[in-house]
Design a protein around this motif. Structure first.
Motif, PDB file in Angstrom:
ATOM      1  N   GLY A 142       0.825  -1.196   0.000  1.00  0.00           N
ATOM      2  CA  GLY A 142       0.000   0.000   0.000  1.00  0.00           C
ATOM      3  C   GLY A 142       0.859   1.244   0.000  1.00  0.00           C
ATOM      4  N   LEU A 143       0.232   2.394  -0.298  1.00  0.00           N
ATOM      5  CA  LEU A 143       0.931   3.672  -0.322  1.00  0.00           C
ATOM      6  C   LEU A 143       0.598   4.478   0.924  1.00  0.00           C
ATOM      7  CD1 LEU A 143       0.378   4.734  -4.053  1.00  0.00           C
ATOM      8  CD2 LEU A 143       2.415   3.686  -3.045  1.00  0.00           C
ATOM      9  N   VAL A 144       1.600   5.193   1.435  1.00  0.00           N
ATOM     10  CA  VAL A 144       1.387   6.112   2.554  1.00  0.00           C
ATOM     11  C   VAL A 144       1.984   7.462   2.183  1.00  0.00           C
ATOM     12  CG1 VAL A 144       1.393   4.282   4.291  1.00  0.00           C
ATOM     13  CG2 VAL A 144       3.548   5.424   3.719  1.00  0.00           C
ATOM     14  N   ASP A 145       1.430   8.535   2.774  1.00  0.00           N
ATOM     15  CA  ASP A 145       1.975   9.861   2.495  1.00  0.00           C
ATOM     16  C   ASP A 145       3.140  10.161   3.439  1.00  0.00           C
ATOM     17  OD1 ASP A 145       0.854  10.514   4.957  1.00  0.00           O
ATOM     18  OD2 ASP A 145      -0.854  11.583   4.086  1.00  0.00           O
ATOM     19  N   GLY A 146       3.723  11.349   3.275  1.00  0.00           N
ATOM     20  CA  GLY A 146       4.910  11.696   4.052  1.00  0.00           C
ATOM     21  C   GLY A 146       4.677  11.712   5.550  1.00  0.00           C
ATOM     22  N   SER A 147       3.499  12.163   5.986  1.00  0.00           N
ATOM     23  CA  SER A 147       3.242  12.213   7.429  1.00  0.00           C
ATOM     24  C   SER A 147       3.107  10.815   8.011  1.00  0.00           C
ATOM     25  CB  SER A 147       1.984  13.037   7.705  1.00  0.00           C
ATOM     26  OG  SER A 147       0.851  12.453   7.070  1.00  0.00           O
ATOM     27  N   GLU A 148       2.488   9.900   7.266  1.00  0.00           N
ATOM     28  CA  GLU A 148       2.373   8.531   7.739  1.00  0.00           C
ATOM     29  C   GLU A 148       3.738   7.845   7.720  1.00  0.00           C
ATOM     30  OE1 GLU A 148       0.569   4.902   9.069  1.00  0.00           O
ATOM     31  OE2 GLU A 148       0.143   7.045   9.247  1.00  0.00           O
ATOM     32  N   LEU A 149       4.560   8.183   6.743  1.00  0.00           N
ATOM     33  CA  LEU A 149       5.922   7.651   6.693  1.00  0.00           C
ATOM     34  C   LEU A 149       6.695   8.035   7.953  1.00  0.00           C
ATOM     35  CD1 LEU A 149       8.475   6.457   5.354  1.00  0.00           C
ATOM     36  CD2 LEU A 149       8.710   8.609   4.091  1.00  0.00           C
ATOM     37  N   VAL A 150       6.591   9.293   8.343  1.00  0.00           N
ATOM     38  CA  VAL A 150       7.292   9.739   9.552  1.00  0.00           C
ATOM     39  C   VAL A 150       6.737   9.052  10.796  1.00  0.00           C
ATOM     40  CG1 VAL A 150       7.733  11.744  11.035  1.00  0.00           C
ATOM     41  CG2 VAL A 150       7.984  11.939   8.555  1.00  0.00           C
ATOM     42  N   ARG A 151       5.446   8.782  10.815  1.00  0.00           N
ATOM     43  CA  ARG A 151       4.885   8.057  11.954  1.00  0.00           C
ATOM     44  C   ARG A 151       5.443   6.632  12.030  1.00  0.00           C
ATOM     45  NH1 ARG A 151       1.448   4.487  13.669  1.00  0.00           N
ATOM     46  NH2 ARG A 151       0.901   3.780  11.561  1.00  0.00           N
ATOM     47  N   LEU A 152       5.595   5.992  10.856  1.00  0.00           N
ATOM     48  CA  LEU A 152       6.130   4.632  10.830  1.00  0.00           C
ATOM     49  C   LEU A 152       7.621   4.608  11.176  1.00  0.00           C
ATOM     50  CD1 LEU A 152       4.412   3.305   7.568  1.00  0.00           C
ATOM     51  CD2 LEU A 152       3.870   2.640   9.921  1.00  0.00           C
ATOM     52  N   GLU A 153       8.371   5.541  10.583  1.00  0.00           N
ATOM     53  CA  GLU A 153       9.825   5.598  10.778  1.00  0.00           C
ATOM     54  C   GLU A 153      10.215   7.056  10.985  1.00  0.00           C
ATOM     55  OE1 GLU A 153      11.684   3.169  11.250  1.00  0.00           O
ATOM     56  OE2 GLU A 153      10.782   1.416  10.306  1.00  0.00           O
ATOM     57  N   PRO A 154      10.288   7.525  12.231  1.00  0.00           N
ATOM     58  CA  PRO A 154      10.471   8.955  12.509  1.00  0.00           C
ATOM     59  C   PRO A 154      11.729   9.576  11.917  1.00  0.00           C
ATOM     60  CG  PRO A 154       9.730   7.791  14.475  1.00  0.00           C
ATOM     61  CD  PRO A 154      10.022   6.742  13.452  1.00  0.00           C
ATOM     62  N   ASP A 155      12.784   8.801  11.674  1.00  0.00           N
ATOM     63  CA  ASP A 155      14.025   9.364  11.145  1.00  0.00           C
ATOM     64  C   ASP A 155      14.071   9.393   9.620  1.00  0.00           C
ATOM     65  OD1 ASP A 155      15.161   9.898  13.638  1.00  0.00           O
ATOM     66  OD2 ASP A 155      15.937   7.859  13.828  1.00  0.00           O
ATOM     67  N   ILE A 156      13.076   8.804   8.974  1.00  0.00           N
ATOM     68  CA  ILE A 156      13.072   8.707   7.516  1.00  0.00           C
ATOM     69  C   ILE A 156      12.139   9.767   6.935  1.00  0.00           C
ATOM     70  CG2 ILE A 156      12.644   7.193   5.541  1.00  0.00           C
ATOM     71  CD1 ILE A 156      15.027   6.391   7.359  1.00  0.00           C
ATOM     72  N   ILE A 157      12.643  10.475   5.939  1.00  0.00           N
ATOM     73  CA  ILE A 157      11.906  11.583   5.338  1.00  0.00           C
ATOM     74  C   ILE A 157      11.603  11.245   3.881  1.00  0.00           C
ATOM     75  CG2 ILE A 157      11.957  14.038   4.770  1.00  0.00           C
ATOM     76  CD1 ILE A 157      11.914  13.425   7.771  1.00  0.00           C
ATOM     77  N   GLY A 158      10.382  11.554   3.447  1.00  0.00           N
ATOM     78  CA  GLY A 158      10.028  11.356   2.052  1.00  0.00           C
ATOM     79  C   GLY A 158       8.692  11.987   1.742  1.00  0.00           C
ATOM     80  N   PHE A 159       8.403  12.110   0.462  1.00  0.00           N
ATOM     81  CA  PHE A 159       7.131  12.681   0.028  1.00  0.00           C
ATOM     82  C   PHE A 159       6.007  11.661   0.168  1.00  0.00           C
ATOM     83  CE2 PHE A 159       4.050  14.601  -2.788  1.00  0.00           C
ATOM     84  CZ  PHE A 159       4.243  15.954  -2.587  1.00  0.00           C
ATOM     85  N   ALA A 160       6.368  10.382  -0.034  1.00  0.00           N
ATOM     86  CA  ALA A 160       5.435   9.258   0.091  1.00  0.00           C
ATOM     87  C   ALA A 160       6.252   7.986   0.119  1.00  0.00           C
ATOM     88  CB  ALA A 160       4.430   9.241  -1.060  1.00  0.00           C
TER      89      ALA A 160
END
Length: 371
Positions: free
Chosen positions: A121-139
């Motif tokens: 599945g796809l997640v947006d940048g805010s959900e990405l940070v929730r999953l992995e706080p040190d990882i940054i991305g647009f999606a």
């Protein structure tokens, strides 16, 4: 004239795929001998990779890589559970660093679904940070069924199965050449005790040396041997705590999946591999290659400290397509109909996801060579 040893089935190459093939054939009732040129099994390509259990996202639908990776992943997780092989289904995130790369993630999701991988599945940048706080991305694309494995314990289990079904592993036994006979293959085997062998079935699973083995066999149509290319991939280890609990991949690059974060079963992080097209096999890791690693990694982990990367190791990808062809290419698994001889099968281009697909590759070889 020296005595010739008559054998039923010989598998050339004791890497993870060769061992899986030998295991499958032995369990099907063949008398199997594995010839390994090195002093240890699995000491070349099989010990120089990321030890990732791939889900099967990237490969074109209908390709052998797609079919055998997806089937092999499921078989491998079951086998690991049944045989208590250390592994973990840690999951993976493929990170888009900008909006333009999101289109690739959407395409990748459709590719995964077409390949039968239905848990992404796809997640947006805010959900990405929730999953992995040190990882940054647009999606990011989330692949829950990606994992990691102790590849050496896996190979030990394959060897145990081979030996339990009457097979054997012979080390320090390089194949020097051979010839096609009417219904067998004759091999000249070097090492401390050189021997001539005639086998009713020979499976060439020699990895990086598969081309050289086939080229040394008299009577083999050279048109059956594909192109050969080498791509070296270097890995760098991280000093300090891993920045994520999942594997982190960027959008792929030509010839590879990009410099990604992988973890070992102890939680230690390493990054790689990169892609360097080379003419010869060479495992040196140039420390200066770290300069490009820092830039690639900071696209998704911007807080990577200076000086945190140390040279680890490198591996060689045996490829059938070079950089001018995009560096992709499929597995090639040739049965007797393709090699042109009833007693010869050959595997070429078995790079990633070869470890994941090993049991499915073995089943395919067994089908193609069944009597």
């Amino acid at each position: 004239m020296s005595e010739v040893l008559a054998l039923d089935c010989v598998v050339i190459g004791g890497g993870v795929v060769g061992l899986a093939v030998a295991r499958e054939l032995a369990m099907a009732g063949r008398d199997v001998v594995v010839l390994e040129a090195e002093p240890l099994t699995g000491s070349i390509t099989s010990s120089r990779n990321s030890e990732v259990i791939h889900a099967g996202l990237y490969y074109p639908t209908g390709s052998l890589k797609a079919e055998l990776c997806v089937a092999g992943s499921r078989k491998l997780y079951d086998y690991c559970r049944d045989r208590h092989i250390p592994h973990t289904r840690c999951g993976k995130l493929v990170v888009a660093s900008n909006e333009a790369e999101v289109a690739y993630l959407e395409k990748l999701l459709k590719q995964a679904q077409a390949n039968g991988v239905d848990d992404c599945g796809l997640v947006d940048g805010s959900e990405l940070v929730r999953l992995e706080p040190d990882i940054i991305g647009f999606a990011a694309l989330v692949s829950p069924s990606t994992g990691i494995i102790d590849s050496h314990r896996l190979m030990e289990a394959y060897i145990a199965d081979i030996e339990a079904h009457g097979g054997s592993i012979v080390l320090n036994s390089p194949v020097l050449g051979g010839e096609f006979l009417a219904d067998a293959v004759r091999l000249s085997v070097g090492g401390r005790d050189p021997v001539e062998i005639e086998a009713k079935l020979v499976v060439n699973s020699a990895g990086l040396n598969a081309w050289a083995v086939s080229e040394s066999i008299a009577g083999l149509d050279r048109n059956a041997i594909p192109e050969r290319h080498y791509a070296r991939g270097c890995y760098f280890s991280l000093t300090g705590r891993a920045p994520a609990e999942r594997l982190i991949y960027p959008v792929p690059e030509p010839g590879g999946l990009g410099v990604h974060l992988t973890l070992d079963l102890a939680g230690q992080a390493r990054f790689g591999p990169d892609v360097e097209w080379v003419e010869t096999i060479d495992y040196d890791v140039d420390p200066s290659r770290a300069d490009k690693f820092y830039g690639a990694i900071r696209r998704y982990w911007p807080n990577l400290p200076d000086g945190a990367l140390q040279p680890a190791y490198s591996g060689m990808r045996p490829k059938i397509v070079g950089p001018n062809g995009g560096g992709a290419g499929d597995f090639i698994v040739q049965g007797p109909e393709t090699t042109g001889h009833p007693a010869y099968a050959a595997l070429y281009g078995i790079e990633s996801p070869g470890l994941t697909a090993s049991m499915a590759i073995a089943e395919r070889v067994a089908r193609l060579t069944s009597r």
